[in-house]
Write a protein that holds these residues in place. Structure first.
Motif, PDB file in Angstrom:
ATOM      1  N   PHE A 265       0.836  -1.199   0.000  1.00  0.00           N
ATOM      2  CA  PHE A 265       0.000   0.000   0.000  1.00  0.00           C
ATOM      3  C   PHE A 265       0.874   1.253   0.000  1.00  0.00           C
ATOM      4  N   ALA A 266       1.887   1.288   0.844  1.00  0.00           N
ATOM      5  CA  ALA A 266       2.767   2.455   0.938  1.00  0.00           C
ATOM      6  C   ALA A 266       3.484   2.723  -0.383  1.00  0.00           C
ATOM      7  N   SER A 267       3.820   1.657  -1.116  1.00  0.00           N
ATOM      8  CA  SER A 267       4.535   1.836  -2.384  1.00  0.00           C
ATOM      9  C   SER A 267       3.648   2.476  -3.452  1.00  0.00           C
ATOM     10  N   CYS A 268       2.331   2.381  -3.287  1.00  0.00           N
ATOM     11  CA  CYS A 268       1.387   2.952  -4.252  1.00  0.00           C
ATOM     12  C   CYS A 268       0.816   4.296  -3.797  1.00  0.00           C
ATOM     13  N   GLN A 269       0.943   4.588  -2.526  1.00  0.00           N
ATOM     14  CA  GLN A 269       0.214   5.695  -1.923  1.00  0.00           C
ATOM     15  C   GLN A 269       0.517   7.061  -2.541  1.00  0.00           C
ATOM     16  N   ASP A 270       1.755   7.301  -2.938  1.00  0.00           N
ATOM     17  CA  ASP A 270       2.118   8.625  -3.454  1.00  0.00           C
ATOM     18  C   ASP A 270       2.189   8.699  -4.971  1.00  0.00           C
ATOM     19  N   VAL A 271       1.760   7.641  -5.661  1.00  0.00           N
ATOM     20  CA  VAL A 271       1.772   7.631  -7.124  1.00  0.00           C
ATOM     21  C   VAL A 271       0.674   8.558  -7.646  1.00  0.00           C
ATOM     22  N   ARG A 272       1.048   9.426  -8.578  1.00  0.00           N
ATOM     23  CA  ARG A 272       0.073  10.366  -9.156  1.00  0.00           C
ATOM     24  C   ARG A 272      -0.217   9.998 -10.610  1.00  0.00           C
ATOM     25  N   LEU A 273      -1.448  10.271 -11.027  1.00  0.00           N
ATOM     26  CA  LEU A 273      -1.855  10.033 -12.412  1.00  0.00           C
ATOM     27  C   LEU A 273      -1.404  11.217 -13.261  1.00  0.00           C
ATOM     28  N   PRO A 274      -0.626  10.981 -14.315  1.00  0.00           N
ATOM     29  CA  PRO A 274      -0.156  12.092 -15.152  1.00  0.00           C
ATOM     30  C   PRO A 274      -1.298  12.901 -15.765  1.00  0.00           C
ATOM     31  N   SER A 275      -2.387  12.242 -16.103  1.00  0.00           N
ATOM     32  CA  SER A 275      -3.486  12.933 -16.784  1.00  0.00           C
ATOM     33  C   SER A 275      -4.213  13.938 -15.887  1.00  0.00           C
ATOM     34  N   THR A 276      -4.261  13.657 -14.582  1.00  0.00           N
ATOM     35  CA  THR A 276      -5.006  14.541 -13.683  1.00  0.00           C
ATOM     36  C   THR A 276      -4.145  15.162 -12.585  1.00  0.00           C
ATOM     37  N   GLY A 277      -3.013  14.559 -12.301  1.00  0.00           N
ATOM     38  CA  GLY A 277      -2.178  15.021 -11.201  1.00  0.00           C
ATOM     39  C   GLY A 277      -2.670  14.531  -9.851  1.00  0.00           C
ATOM     40  N   GLY A 278      -3.817  13.842  -9.834  1.00  0.00           N
ATOM     41  CA  GLY A 278      -4.364  13.311  -8.592  1.00  0.00           C
ATOM     42  C   GLY A 278      -3.695  11.998  -8.221  1.00  0.00           C
ATOM     43  N   TYR A 279      -3.935  11.570  -7.004  1.00  0.00           N
ATOM     44  CA  TYR A 279      -3.353  10.311  -6.540  1.00  0.00           C
ATOM     45  C   TYR A 279      -4.080   9.119  -7.153  1.00  0.00           C
ATOM     46  N   ALA A 280      -3.296   8.152  -7.644  1.00  0.00           N
ATOM     47  CA  ALA A 280      -3.874   6.945  -8.230  1.00  0.00           C
ATOM     48  C   ALA A 280      -4.682   6.175  -7.191  1.00  0.00           C
ATOM     49  N   ILE A 281      -4.222   6.204  -5.947  1.00  0.00           N
ATOM     50  CA  ILE A 281      -4.892   5.451  -4.887  1.00  0.00           C
ATOM     51  C   ILE A 281      -6.335   5.932  -4.691  1.00  0.00           C
ATOM     52  N   ALA A 282      -6.613   7.182  -5.045  1.00  0.00           N
ATOM     53  CA  ALA A 282      -7.967   7.728  -4.884  1.00  0.00           C
ATOM     54  C   ALA A 282      -8.980   6.936  -5.703  1.00  0.00           C
ATOM     55  N   THR A 283      -8.551   6.422  -6.844  1.00  0.00           N
ATOM     56  CA  THR A 283      -9.453   5.644  -7.696  1.00  0.00           C
ATOM     57  C   THR A 283      -9.424   4.161  -7.350  1.00  0.00           C
ATOM     58  N   MET A 284      -8.532   3.780  -6.435  1.00  0.00           N
ATOM     59  CA  MET A 284      -8.334   2.373  -6.097  1.00  0.00           C
ATOM     60  C   MET A 284      -8.819   2.034  -4.693  1.00  0.00           C
ATOM     61  N   CYS A 285      -9.568   2.956  -4.085  1.00  0.00           N
ATOM     62  CA  CYS A 285      -9.987   2.727  -2.711  1.00  0.00           C
ATOM     63  C   CYS A 285     -11.484   2.984  -2.527  1.00  0.00           C
ATOM     64  N   GLY A 286     -12.215   3.034  -3.632  1.00  0.00           N
ATOM     65  CA  GLY A 286     -13.661   3.188  -3.531  1.00  0.00           C
ATOM     66  C   GLY A 286     -14.077   4.470  -2.838  1.00  0.00           C
ATOM     67  N   ARG A 287     -15.064   4.380  -1.985  1.00  0.00           N
ATOM     68  CA  ARG A 287     -15.651   5.558  -1.352  1.00  0.00           C
ATOM     69  C   ARG A 287     -14.707   6.268  -0.389  1.00  0.00           C
ATOM     70  N   TYR A 288     -13.603   5.632  -0.011  1.00  0.00           N
ATOM     71  CA  TYR A 288     -12.690   6.243   0.948  1.00  0.00           C
ATOM     72  C   TYR A 288     -11.757   7.267   0.316  1.00  0.00           C
ATOM     73  N   GLY A 289     -11.519   7.157  -0.997  1.00  0.00           N
ATOM     74  CA  GLY A 289     -10.612   8.092  -1.645  1.00  0.00           C
ATOM     75  C   GLY A 289      -9.207   7.998  -1.071  1.00  0.00           C
ATOM     76  N   ALA A 290      -8.349   8.935  -1.449  1.00  0.00           N
ATOM     77  CA  ALA A 290      -6.952   8.907  -1.022  1.00  0.00           C
ATOM     78  C   ALA A 290      -6.801   9.250   0.458  1.00  0.00           C
ATOM     79  N   GLN A 291      -7.622  10.169   0.950  1.00  0.00           N
ATOM     80  CA  GLN A 291      -7.460  10.655   2.323  1.00  0.00           C
ATOM     81  C   GLN A 291      -7.702   9.582   3.376  1.00  0.00           C
ATOM     82  N   LEU A 292      -8.727   8.759   3.192  1.00  0.00           N
ATOM     83  CA  LEU A 292      -9.123   7.788   4.212  1.00  0.00           C
ATOM     84  C   LEU A 292      -8.726   6.351   3.866  1.00  0.00           C
ATOM     85  N   CYS A 293      -7.963   6.194   2.807  1.00  0.00           N
ATOM     86  CA  CYS A 293      -7.583   4.856   2.373  1.00  0.00           C
ATOM     87  C   CYS A 293      -6.576   4.241   3.340  1.00  0.00           C
TER      88      CYS A 293
END
Length: 82
Positions: free
Chosen positions: A21-49
């Motif tokens: 999880f930690a190895s993925c946590q800070d990965v950003r999507l080039p297209s949006t600049g947002g965290y990839a984990i935000a799309t990989m954690c359902g309703r929790y998003g990046a903040q509560l994942c």
């Protein structure tokens, strides 16, 4: 008759899950600049994942991505599956 696997259980050591999880946590999507984990954690998003929430979403057959239900169980470090 035909048989198929519809669901399975997967056992991870807590340390392994946390490190993955930690190895993925800070990965950003080039297209949006947002965290990839935000799309990989359902309703929790990046903040509560968390590692468990991340794995639960990955294994949820209702997420539109998982081919079958995968139930992830995190084991205390040093323990054996029982």
């Amino acid at each position: 008759g035909a048989r198929a696997v519809l669901e399975y259980q997967l056992f991870y050591r807590s340390r392994y899950a946390e490190e993955a999880f930690a190895s993925c946590q800070d990965v950003r999507l080039p297209s949006t600049g947002g965290y990839a984990i935000a799309t990989m954690c359902g309703r929790y998003g990046a903040q509560l994942c968390t590692a468990q929430r991340w794995l639960d979403f990955q294994g949820d057959k209702n997420n539109g991505l998982a081919p079958l239900q995968i139930d992830f169980h995190l084991l205390p470090n040093g323990s054996e599956p029982g």
